[in-house]
Design a protein around this motif. Structure first.
Motif, PDB file in Angstrom:
ATOM      1  N   ALA A 166       0.846  -1.199   0.000  1.00  0.00           N
ATOM      2  CA  ALA A 166       0.000   0.000   0.000  1.00  0.00           C
ATOM      3  C   ALA A 166       0.876   1.242   0.000  1.00  0.00           C
ATOM      4  O   ALA A 166       1.705   1.430   0.897  1.00  0.00           O
ATOM      5  CB  ALA A 166      -0.918   0.002   1.223  1.00  0.00           C
ATOM      6  N   TYR A 167       0.700   2.069  -1.039  1.00  0.00           N
ATOM      7  CA  TYR A 167       1.379   3.361  -1.132  1.00  0.00           C
ATOM      8  C   TYR A 167       0.433   4.458  -0.667  1.00  0.00           C
ATOM      9  O   TYR A 167      -0.777   4.388  -0.900  1.00  0.00           O
ATOM     10  CB  TYR A 167       1.812   3.650  -2.562  1.00  0.00           C
ATOM     11  N   ALA A 168       1.005   5.499  -0.062  1.00  0.00           N
ATOM     12  CA  ALA A 168       0.185   6.557   0.548  1.00  0.00           C
ATOM     13  C   ALA A 168      -0.020   7.746  -0.383  1.00  0.00           C
ATOM     14  O   ALA A 168       0.068   8.900   0.024  1.00  0.00           O
ATOM     15  CB  ALA A 168       0.825   7.017   1.858  1.00  0.00           C
ATOM     16  N   HIS A 169      -0.317   7.487  -1.657  1.00  0.00           N
ATOM     17  CA  HIS A 169      -0.611   8.571  -2.591  1.00  0.00           C
ATOM     18  C   HIS A 169      -2.048   9.051  -2.381  1.00  0.00           C
ATOM     19  O   HIS A 169      -2.987   8.275  -2.525  1.00  0.00           O
ATOM     20  CB  HIS A 169      -0.425   8.091  -4.028  1.00  0.00           C
ATOM     21  N   HIS A 170      -2.201  10.339  -2.058  1.00  0.00           N
ATOM     22  CA  HIS A 170      -3.539  10.905  -1.848  1.00  0.00           C
ATOM     23  C   HIS A 170      -4.030  11.597  -3.124  1.00  0.00           C
ATOM     24  O   HIS A 170      -3.358  11.562  -4.173  1.00  0.00           O
ATOM     25  CB  HIS A 170      -3.537  11.869  -0.663  1.00  0.00           C
ATOM     26  N   LYS A 171      -5.207  12.212  -3.041  1.00  0.00           N
ATOM     27  CA  LYS A 171      -5.833  12.818  -4.223  1.00  0.00           C
ATOM     28  C   LYS A 171      -4.929  13.864  -4.868  1.00  0.00           C
ATOM     29  O   LYS A 171      -4.806  13.921  -6.105  1.00  0.00           O
ATOM     30  CB  LYS A 171      -7.173  13.442  -3.835  1.00  0.00           C
ATOM     31  N   ASP A 172      -4.279  14.691  -4.050  1.00  0.00           N
ATOM     32  CA  ASP A 172      -3.400  15.730  -4.595  1.00  0.00           C
ATOM     33  C   ASP A 172      -2.247  15.110  -5.382  1.00  0.00           C
ATOM     34  O   ASP A 172      -1.840  15.645  -6.416  1.00  0.00           O
ATOM     35  CB  ASP A 172      -2.849  16.599  -3.467  1.00  0.00           C
ATOM     36  N   ASP A 173      -1.710  13.998  -4.899  1.00  0.00           N
ATOM     37  CA  ASP A 173      -0.625  13.318  -5.609  1.00  0.00           C
ATOM     38  C   ASP A 173      -1.068  12.867  -6.997  1.00  0.00           C
ATOM     39  O   ASP A 173      -0.309  12.952  -7.968  1.00  0.00           O
ATOM     40  CB  ASP A 173      -0.135  12.103  -4.814  1.00  0.00           C
ATOM     41  N   PHE A 174      -2.297  12.359  -7.079  1.00  0.00           N
ATOM     42  CA  PHE A 174      -2.830  11.907  -8.367  1.00  0.00           C
ATOM     43  C   PHE A 174      -2.893  13.074  -9.364  1.00  0.00           C
ATOM     44  O   PHE A 174      -2.473  12.939 -10.519  1.00  0.00           O
ATOM     45  CB  PHE A 174      -4.226  11.302  -8.187  1.00  0.00           C
ATOM     46  N   VAL A 175      -3.419  14.205  -8.903  1.00  0.00           N
ATOM     47  CA  VAL A 175      -3.562  15.370  -9.774  1.00  0.00           C
ATOM     48  C   VAL A 175      -2.196  15.916 -10.176  1.00  0.00           C
ATOM     49  O   VAL A 175      -1.946  16.228 -11.352  1.00  0.00           O
ATOM     50  CB  VAL A 175      -4.397  16.460  -9.076  1.00  0.00           C
ATOM     51  N   GLU A 176      -1.286  16.023  -9.209  1.00  0.00           N
ATOM     52  CA  GLU A 176       0.050  16.547  -9.506  1.00  0.00           C
ATOM     53  C   GLU A 176       0.802  15.637 -10.470  1.00  0.00           C
ATOM     54  O   GLU A 176       1.499  16.122 -11.377  1.00  0.00           O
ATOM     55  CB  GLU A 176       0.838  16.700  -8.196  1.00  0.00           C
ATOM     56  N   THR A 177       0.670  14.331 -10.310  1.00  0.00           N
ATOM     57  CA  THR A 177       1.336  13.392 -11.208  1.00  0.00           C
ATOM     58  C   THR A 177       0.800  13.524 -12.622  1.00  0.00           C
ATOM     59  O   THR A 177       1.555  13.468 -13.607  1.00  0.00           O
ATOM     60  CB  THR A 177       1.152  11.947 -10.699  1.00  0.00           C
ATOM     61  N   MET A 178      -0.498  13.701 -12.748  1.00  0.00           N
ATOM     62  CA  MET A 178      -1.097  13.879 -14.063  1.00  0.00           C
ATOM     63  C   MET A 178      -0.551  15.128 -14.746  1.00  0.00           C
ATOM     64  O   MET A 178      -0.178  15.108 -15.928  1.00  0.00           O
ATOM     65  CB  MET A 178      -2.619  13.943 -13.935  1.00  0.00           C
ATOM     66  N   LEU A 179      -0.463  16.241 -14.000  1.00  0.00           N
ATOM     67  CA  LEU A 179       0.057  17.472 -14.577  1.00  0.00           C
ATOM     68  C   LEU A 179       1.529  17.322 -14.966  1.00  0.00           C
ATOM     69  O   LEU A 179       1.950  17.782 -16.033  1.00  0.00           O
ATOM     70  CB  LEU A 179      -0.107  18.624 -13.592  1.00  0.00           C
TER      71      LEU A 179
ATOM     72  N   LYS B 229       6.060 -10.983  -9.619  1.00  0.00           N
ATOM     73  CA  LYS B 229       6.178 -11.086  -8.159  1.00  0.00           C
ATOM     74  C   LYS B 229       4.895 -11.592  -7.509  1.00  0.00           C
ATOM     75  O   LYS B 229       4.867 -11.818  -6.294  1.00  0.00           O
ATOM     76  CB  LYS B 229       6.521  -9.715  -7.569  1.00  0.00           C
ATOM     77  N   ASN B 230       3.828 -11.749  -8.292  1.00  0.00           N
ATOM     78  CA  ASN B 230       2.513 -12.109  -7.750  1.00  0.00           C
ATOM     79  C   ASN B 230       2.129 -11.135  -6.631  1.00  0.00           C
ATOM     80  O   ASN B 230       1.712 -11.531  -5.544  1.00  0.00           O
ATOM     81  CB  ASN B 230       2.505 -13.551  -7.233  1.00  0.00           C
ATOM     82  N   LEU B 231       2.270  -9.864  -6.939  1.00  0.00           N
ATOM     83  CA  LEU B 231       2.113  -8.806  -5.950  1.00  0.00           C
ATOM     84  C   LEU B 231       1.350  -7.645  -6.586  1.00  0.00           C
ATOM     85  O   LEU B 231       1.518  -7.363  -7.771  1.00  0.00           O
ATOM     86  CB  LEU B 231       3.500  -8.343  -5.497  1.00  0.00           C
ATOM     87  N   ARG B 232       0.503  -6.988  -5.794  1.00  0.00           N
ATOM     88  CA  ARG B 232      -0.209  -5.820  -6.277  1.00  0.00           C
ATOM     89  C   ARG B 232       0.101  -4.619  -5.401  1.00  0.00           C
ATOM     90  O   ARG B 232       0.225  -4.751  -4.184  1.00  0.00           O
ATOM     91  CB  ARG B 232      -1.721  -6.079  -6.292  1.00  0.00           C
ATOM     92  N   VAL B 233       0.209  -3.455  -6.036  1.00  0.00           N
ATOM     93  CA  VAL B 233       0.345  -2.192  -5.319  1.00  0.00           C
ATOM     94  C   VAL B 233      -1.027  -1.525  -5.296  1.00  0.00           C
ATOM     95  O   VAL B 233      -1.700  -1.442  -6.330  1.00  0.00           O
ATOM     96  CB  VAL B 233       1.367  -1.262  -6.003  1.00  0.00           C
ATOM     97  N   ILE B 234      -1.453  -1.066  -4.134  1.00  0.00           N
ATOM     98  CA  ILE B 234      -2.748  -0.398  -3.994  1.00  0.00           C
ATOM     99  C   ILE B 234      -2.537   0.997  -3.412  1.00  0.00           C
ATOM    100  O   ILE B 234      -1.546   1.262  -2.727  1.00  0.00           O
ATOM    101  CB  ILE B 234      -3.719  -1.207  -3.109  1.00  0.00           C
ATOM    102  N   ARG B 235      -3.492   1.887  -3.691  1.00  0.00           N
ATOM    103  CA  ARG B 235      -3.391   3.281  -3.244  1.00  0.00           C
ATOM    104  C   ARG B 235      -4.702   3.690  -2.560  1.00  0.00           C
ATOM    105  O   ARG B 235      -5.518   4.427  -3.129  1.00  0.00           O
ATOM    106  CB  ARG B 235      -3.063   4.176  -4.435  1.00  0.00           C
ATOM    107  N   PRO B 236      -4.907   3.250  -1.332  1.00  0.00           N
ATOM    108  CA  PRO B 236      -6.194   3.464  -0.647  1.00  0.00           C
ATOM    109  C   PRO B 236      -6.497   4.905  -0.266  1.00  0.00           C
ATOM    110  O   PRO B 236      -7.651   5.228   0.041  1.00  0.00           O
ATOM    111  CB  PRO B 236      -6.059   2.596   0.619  1.00  0.00           C
ATOM    112  N   LEU B 237      -5.497   5.793  -0.278  1.00  0.00           N
ATOM    113  CA  LEU B 237      -5.736   7.190   0.108  1.00  0.00           C
ATOM    114  C   LEU B 237      -6.175   8.062  -1.063  1.00  0.00           C
ATOM    115  O   LEU B 237      -6.289   9.282  -0.915  1.00  0.00           O
ATOM    116  CB  LEU B 237      -4.456   7.808   0.705  1.00  0.00           C
ATOM    117  N   MET B 238      -6.462   7.471  -2.217  1.00  0.00           N
ATOM    118  CA  MET B 238      -6.663   8.240  -3.439  1.00  0.00           C
ATOM    119  C   MET B 238      -7.849   9.204  -3.394  1.00  0.00           C
ATOM    120  O   MET B 238      -7.890  10.160  -4.166  1.00  0.00           O
ATOM    121  CB  MET B 238      -6.808   7.308  -4.637  1.00  0.00           C
ATOM    122  N   LEU B 239      -8.808   9.000  -2.511  1.00  0.00           N
ATOM    123  CA  LEU B 239      -9.963   9.898  -2.404  1.00  0.00           C
ATOM    124  C   LEU B 239      -9.802  10.913  -1.277  1.00  0.00           C
ATOM    125  O   LEU B 239     -10.687  11.741  -1.051  1.00  0.00           O
ATOM    126  CB  LEU B 239     -11.247   9.096  -2.183  1.00  0.00           C
TER     127      LEU B 239
END
Length: 241
Positions: free
Chosen positions: A129-142, A163-173
C-alpha cells in the motif's frame, strides 16, 4: 478530519477498485511522513472490521542519510501492534553523491521501490500500500502532461505479475489538507524528509501550480481529479482481485 471520515473515504476507494482480497497481507510503505503514517494507522483500524480479513505490516526503507532517527516510527508501530521492518540502504548516497543524477527523484524512487518490493515478497505479502492521496494523483497527471507529453496518473491498483504482488493506493480519495488535519489531531510522530532537494522538485512545482489554479478557479483540483478517474487511462481497468 475525524477517523470515521478517513475510514469512509478509504473504504470507498478500496471497494470501488477492489483493492483488498480475503487473506491479504498488506505491507505499507512507511517513509515516516504524514501520508504513510496516516495510511498505516487507517488500514490497521480498517482491518478490525472490514468484511474481508487482512493483516498489515510496515516496511521502511532507510535511505542512509545521517541523523535520521526512526525511534518515533518504531514506537508508533509498536503502539499499533504492527510489525515494522527497517531496511538499511545507501540509496541517498548513491543518488546524490555517486551518480549525481540530474533527475535524482526518478532513480531514488526506482531504488526504493525495488527494495520495498523485494522485502514485501520475502515477508510473504500479497499487497503493498502506497500513501498517494488525491493531490498526488492530480500533480502526477500534470507532471506527466507538462514534462512527458502524455495523460497519465497512478492506477489505483498496479500488478507485478512476476512477483505475484499488487500495489494499492487506498488514500486516493483523501485530500492532502485532510491528511494534515488528521495528523495534527492525532499528534503522529512525523519524520521530516531528509532529502536535500525536498521542496525544489518538479512535484513541488506541480503542487504550487495546482494551488494557483485552485485559487484562481475554485474547484479546479476536483475537476482535474474527475478527468483522471473518468479518462480511461491505460492500466486503470485492471481489477484488484
Amino acid at each position: 478530519m475525524q477517523l470515521q471520515k478517513l475510514l469512509s473515504l478509504i473504504r470507498q476507494a478500496v471497494d470501488r477498485y477492489n483493492m483488498i482480497a480475503e487473506g491479504d497481507k498488506i505491507a505499507v510503505g512507511v517513509s515516516g511522513g504524514k501520508d504513510s503514517l496516516t495510511l498505516l494507522y487507517a488500514l490497521k483500524k480498517l482491518s478490525q472490521f472490514y468484511p474481508k480479513h487482512f493483516t498489515v505490516c510496515a516496511i521502511c526503507v532507510d535511505l542512509g542519510y545521517d541523523n535520521t532517527d526512526f525511534t518515533g516510527i518504531d514506537e508508533f508501530c509498536r503502539n499499533l501492534d504492527v510489525p515494522l521492518t527497517l531496511i538499511s540502504t545507501q540509496i541517498g548516497k548513491i543518488v546524490m553523491e555517486e551518480r549525481k543524477e540530474s533527475n535524482p527523484c526518478s532513480l531514488c524512487a526506482k531504488l526504493r521501490k525495488g527494495a520495498l518490493v523485494d522485502e514485501a515478497v520475502r515477508l510473504g505479502c500479497t499487497r503493498i500500500a502506497y500513501a498517494h492521496h488525491k493531490d498526488d494523483f492530480v500533480e502526477t497527471m500534470l507532471m506527466s502532461m507538462i514534462f512527458q507529453g502524455k495523460f497519465y496518473a497512478f492506477p489505483p491498483v498496479t500488478l507485478f505479475e512476476d512477483k505475484n504482488l499488487r500495489v494499492i493506493r487506498p488514500l486516493m480519495l483523501v485530500e492532502e489538507s485532510q491528511v494534515k488535519g488528521f495528523v495534527k489531531r492525532q499528534e503522529f510522530p512525523v519524520l521530516k524528509s531528509p532529502c536535500p532537494i525536498d521542496g525544489t522538485t518538479k512535484r513541488a512545482y506541480a503542487k504550487e501550480l495546482v494551488a494557483q489554479l485552485q485559487r484562481e478557479h475554485p474547484g479546479t483540483k476536483e475537476r482535474l481529479f474527475h478527468a483522471i478517474t473518468e479518462g480511461k487511462i491505460e492500466d486503470w481497468a485492471l481489477p484488484g482481485v
